[in-house]
Design an enzyme around this catalytic site. Sequence first.
Site, PDB file in Angstrom:
ATOM      1  N   ASP A  49     -39.087  39.211 -42.496  1.00 29.34           N
ATOM      2  CA  ASP A  49     -40.084  38.511 -43.305  1.00 29.34           C
ATOM      3  C   ASP A  49     -41.181  39.451 -43.806  1.00 29.34           C
ATOM      4  OD1 ASP A  49     -38.710  36.227 -42.673  1.00 29.34           O
ATOM      5  OD2 ASP A  49     -40.454  35.141 -41.899  1.00 29.34           O
ATOM      6  N   HIS A 193     -39.614  41.547 -38.645  1.00 31.97           N
ATOM      7  CA  HIS A 193     -40.515  41.951 -39.728  1.00 31.97           C
ATOM      8  C   HIS A 193     -40.333  43.438 -40.028  1.00 31.97           C
ATOM      9  CE1 HIS A 193     -42.348  38.422 -37.809  1.00 31.97           C
ATOM     10  NE2 HIS A 193     -42.786  38.123 -39.028  1.00 31.97           N
TER      11      HIS A 193
END
Length: 243
Positions: A49, A193
């Site tokens: 993300d 991430h």
Amino acid sequence: MSRQLTSLLTIAAVCVTVASAPAQAAAKPAEKSAPVDCAKVKCIALTFDDGPGKYAGTLLDTLKKYDAKATFFLEGQYAKSRPQYVKRMVAEGHELGNHSYSHPDFTKLEPGAIRNEIQKTQDAVKKAAGVEPKLLRPPYGLADLQVSDIADEYGMPIILWTAGSEDWASKNVEAIKKKTLEVAKPNGIILMHDWVKQTVDAMPAIVKSLQAKGYHLVTVSDVIKNEGLEAGDVFPLPAGWEN
């Protein structure tokens, strides 16, 4: 699965974000290898993300080295500022998802503002790589009926995750590796991430360990292929929200 939301759905998940000229030509899609049938083999989807982050190039090098695929839920602001990574993701066979333009809580926005966040990201990704995301992951994993309806307008299912690596919290290579392997399961969707340097540093060991356990590292679309999702559906549904 049909979208049968009869009351306000608020999905809370612990997810924290941090936070060149545009590419001129569309990315050339990677040559497709033989499709993986996740109903017959062990699959897992690693998802990243908030990017593309500044370490995305190193992450892509690792994924390419081990012939692993991933899904990147991009923020439009970074797709705009780092288009070279977006283009490379498409060229190397990874999947792109929409994670908003600037990472606001969609459940606190008016409909027009939500549409603007989604559309600006669609436009930025298309400008960078010539494709538009087909999956939506709302910031913080937060959605309600309004967000679901707007996702439906865009023809996108809402994709959450089965477990997280907690990389944003630990920022520790060994902890990230341990947590990821601990929560890995067949057809799992793992939240990570690519702005967390320790995640990128841990990735060679994570990929090798997962592959040694028999996992095929695939895209989210590979994992959800047989779920029968429609636009606006939420997957995976949190406990208590089964239809």
